[in-house]
Design a protein around this motif. Structure first.
Motif, short mmCIF file in Angstrom:
data_model
loop_
_atom_site.label_atom_id
_atom_site.label_comp_id
_atom_site.label_asym_id
_atom_site.label_seq_id
_atom_site.Cartn_x
_atom_site.Cartn_y
_atom_site.Cartn_z
N LEU A 289 30.31 43.82 29.35
CA LEU A 289 29.31 44.81 29.78
C LEU A 289 29.77 45.52 31.04
CD1 LEU A 289 25.85 43.01 29.32
CD2 LEU A 289 26.79 44.88 27.94
N GLN A 290 29.51 46.82 31.06
CA GLN A 290 29.75 47.63 32.25
C GLN A 290 28.66 48.67 32.32
OE1 GLN A 290 33.83 48.99 33.39
NE2 GLN A 290 32.97 51.03 33.21
N ASP A 291 27.92 48.68 33.42
CA ASP A 291 26.77 49.59 33.57
C ASP A 291 25.79 49.41 32.42
OD1 ASP A 291 27.91 50.66 35.88
OD2 ASP A 291 29.04 52.14 34.73
N ASN A 292 25.60 48.15 32.03
CA ASN A 292 24.64 47.76 30.99
C ASN A 292 24.96 48.36 29.62
OD1 ASN A 292 22.40 46.11 30.37
ND2 ASN A 292 21.04 47.90 30.30
N ASP A 293 26.24 48.62 29.38
CA ASP A 293 26.67 49.07 28.07
C ASP A 293 27.98 48.37 27.71
OD1 ASP A 293 26.79 50.47 25.63
OD2 ASP A 293 26.08 52.32 26.57
N LEU A 294 28.33 48.41 26.44
CA LEU A 294 29.50 47.70 25.94
C LEU A 294 30.78 48.48 26.21
CD1 LEU A 294 28.03 46.59 22.49
CD2 LEU A 294 28.36 45.13 24.50
N VAL A 295 31.83 47.77 26.59
CA VAL A 295 33.13 48.40 26.79
C VAL A 295 34.21 47.48 26.23
CG1 VAL A 295 32.49 49.72 28.82
CG2 VAL A 295 33.36 47.40 29.11
N GLN A 296 35.28 48.10 25.72
CA GLN A 296 36.45 47.37 25.26
C GLN A 296 37.48 47.34 26.38
OE1 GLN A 296 36.71 49.96 21.53
NE2 GLN A 296 37.52 48.02 20.78
N GLU B 131 27.80 37.58 28.95
CA GLU B 131 26.81 38.64 29.19
C GLU B 131 26.54 39.43 27.91
OE1 GLU B 131 26.98 40.31 33.66
OE2 GLU B 131 28.81 40.64 32.47
N VAL B 132 27.59 39.71 27.16
CA VAL B 132 27.44 40.45 25.91
C VAL B 132 26.61 39.64 24.92
CG1 VAL B 132 28.68 41.29 23.88
CG2 VAL B 132 29.55 41.80 26.17
N HIS C 258 22.90 39.65 25.69
CA HIS C 258 22.18 40.93 25.73
C HIS C 258 21.18 41.00 24.58
CE1 HIS C 258 21.35 45.20 25.94
NE2 HIS C 258 22.01 45.25 27.09
N PRO C 259 19.93 41.38 24.85
CA PRO C 259 18.90 41.40 23.79
C PRO C 259 19.14 42.43 22.70
CG PRO C 259 18.07 42.39 25.82
CD PRO C 259 19.38 41.75 26.16
N GLU C 260 20.02 43.42 22.96
CA GLU C 260 20.28 44.47 21.98
C GLU C 260 21.69 44.39 21.39
OE1 GLU C 260 17.24 47.84 23.82
OE2 GLU C 260 19.35 47.87 24.41
N VAL C 261 22.30 43.21 21.48
CA VAL C 261 23.63 42.98 20.94
C VAL C 261 23.62 41.69 20.13
CG1 VAL C 261 26.08 42.63 21.47
CG2 VAL C 261 24.70 44.15 22.90
N SER C 262 24.38 41.68 19.02
CA SER C 262 24.44 40.48 18.18
C SER C 262 25.77 40.43 17.46
CB SER C 262 23.29 40.48 17.16
OG SER C 262 23.36 39.35 16.32
N THR C 263 26.11 39.24 16.97
CA THR C 263 27.19 39.10 16.00
C THR C 263 26.57 39.10 14.60
OG1 THR C 263 27.05 36.68 16.01
CG2 THR C 263 28.55 37.72 17.61
N VAL C 264 27.39 39.19 13.58
CA VAL C 264 26.87 39.17 12.21
C VAL C 264 26.20 37.83 11.92
CG1 VAL C 264 27.45 39.36 9.76
CG2 VAL C 264 28.63 40.80 11.42
N ALA C 265 26.84 36.74 12.34
CA ALA C 265 26.30 35.41 12.06
C ALA C 265 24.95 35.18 12.74
CB ALA C 265 27.30 34.34 12.51
N ASP C 266 24.79 35.73 13.94
CA ASP C 266 23.55 35.51 14.70
C ASP C 266 22.47 36.54 14.39
OD1 ASP C 266 24.77 33.39 15.95
OD2 ASP C 266 25.36 34.54 17.74
#
Length: 426
Positions: free
Chosen positions: A113-120, A175-176, A179-187
């Motif tokens: 996470l960076q600035d509350n958004d996802l980054v690679q 952190e990722v 995050h309440p708005e992020v998930s993996t496929v399994a979860d």
């Protein structure tokens, strides 16, 4: 539609002399067979295969949630701020409590996470600026809510965004994962169930309305090939062969009838199956000569770089919806059977109270704020709440309670036209 012979595509001459020719000679038949077989064998690049599989895996995971009623893939949500623009959402799950928008990212490597958004991390290492992902999905949530309000005159079920990181080789930070708005496929099923646990069930009527709205928007028009390739984009309906209408058909399937020797001795023949929207099928025998046009905004396509495909080159023609969505076709909902075009302004009257969306702070950019522009029907019916109705509110309060994208209840004071409506807070 005619295709000029010998047009250049990628530096190669495309010989089309045999199209529409009933007396095709042996050499032309051999050429037709070879070019058709080669075109139909077009395969999908592995990167696109992985992305396509990831989106379908997420759709399957969403279906495993007990409260899921409908799942849609690649829905194109119209952008109310643009006459023809849209924002694609990879997967949308309609549950009995909320609508879930799922953006699928098949990212490998380190993700944080960076600035509350996802980054690679690999992009940061290259010095490339990160592109917003979570915020972009939230913007699509707001677009969908505005569309529902304008088209159905009611607010949608609650709309919740989730970014799904589908690559099992991705290294996700704590952190990722939290995050309440992020998930993996399994979860994902557990994440959706947790979000829905405290929300009240919606009525069957509400759920059906949300499903009908998404079906109206539809998905991409698609061409498929025997080799597995899928071209997504838009058909040019005006250039379809006579009778090939999206209103009547969900798909058209084209097969080459016979092999090399039968083509050589009797000439090329096609078997075309029309899949009608009522569930029936009609099959016809055809000869080469017909074409379709299918364009992609991000790439040149077809044998001429302008989206032209001989029908024998493709396996299926898939229509994304029954009719292309246009804001000018939006009319007030009616309980009757009247299908005539209705002026959307007739749904509103002086003294009435309605729900609209704040679409602009008038004069804000020039430090001359003088009111809120409110859409009652996106791109068709708008009104303004003048600053005099705000009782001396500060701009901080206006930004907090009446930010662009917020829905508010308003009362109509006067109507001088579809975009000349005086409003007050209800």
């Amino acid at each position: 539609m005619t295709v000029p012979p010998g047009r250049l595509t990628g530096g190669h001459a495309v010989q089309m002399e045999w199209f529409g020719c009933p007396a095709m000679g042996p050499l032309a038949r051999i050429g037709w067979w070879r070019s058709t077989r080669s075109a139909r064998r077009e395969h999908m690049p592995q990167r696109e295969v992985r992305s396509w599989k990831a989106e379908h895996a997420v759709g399957a995971a969403a279906k495993r949630v007990k409260s899921t009623r409908h799942v849609h893939l690649a829905i194109r949500i119209p952008d109310p701020d643009r006459p023809r623009g849209s924002g694609e959402v990879d997967v949308i799950a309609i549950t009995d409590r909320a609508v879930i928008l799922l953006e699928v990212k098949n990212w490998g490597g380190d993700v944080h996470l960076q600035d509350n958004d996802l980054v690679q991390q690999r992009l940061l290492d290259k010095g490339e600026p990160p592109k917003p992902v979570i915020e972009k999905l939230r913007a699509k949530v707001r677009m969908l809510q505005r569309c529902s309000l304008s088209i159905d005159r009611v607010e949608m079920l609650e709309v919740l965004p989730i970014v799904v990181l589908a690559n099992p080789k991705g290294n996700l930070s704590e952190e990722v994962l939290a995050h309440p708005e992020v998930s993996t496929v399994a979860d994902l099923p557990a994440k959706i169930e947790a979000l829905l646990a405290t929300r009240e069930p919606a009525s069957d009527e509400e759920i059906a309305r949300q499903d009908a709205l998404l079906r109206r928007f539809g998905t991409w028009d698609v061409l498929t090939f025997d080799g597995g390739q899928r071209h997504t984009g838009d058909f040019i309906d005006a250039d379809f062969p006579k009778g090939w209408t999206r209103a009547d058909h969900s798909a058209v399937e084209i097969a080459v009838d016979g092999g090399f020797f039968s083509t050589l001795f009797r000439g090329p023949r096609l078997t075309v199956t029309f899949h009608r929207r009522d569930g029936s099928k009609v099959t016809e025998d055809m000869t080469p000569g017909l074409t379709v046009r299918h364009t992609q905004p991000w790439d040149d396509s077809g044998i001429d770089g302008e989206g032209t495909y001989p029908i024998e080159h493709v396996r299926k023609v898939l229509f994304g919806n029954e009719a292309k969505f246009r804001w000018e076709d939006v009319t007030p909902p009616s309980d009757g059977d009247n299908t005539e075009t209705v002026d959307p302004l007739t749904a509103f009257e002086v003294g009435g109270t309605y729900t609209g969306t704040v679409v602009n702070h008038q004069g804000r950019k020039k430090d001359d704020f003088h009111g809120l522009l409110v859409a009652l029907v996106e791109r068709q019916v708008t009104g303004m709440v003048h600053i005099s109705k705000m009782d001396g509110m500060s701009m901080d309060h206006i930004d907090m309670f009446y930010a662009v994208g917020k829905t508010i209840d308003v009362k109509i004071l006067s109507i001088r036209g579809p975009k000349k409506i005086d409003l007050d807070f209800a």
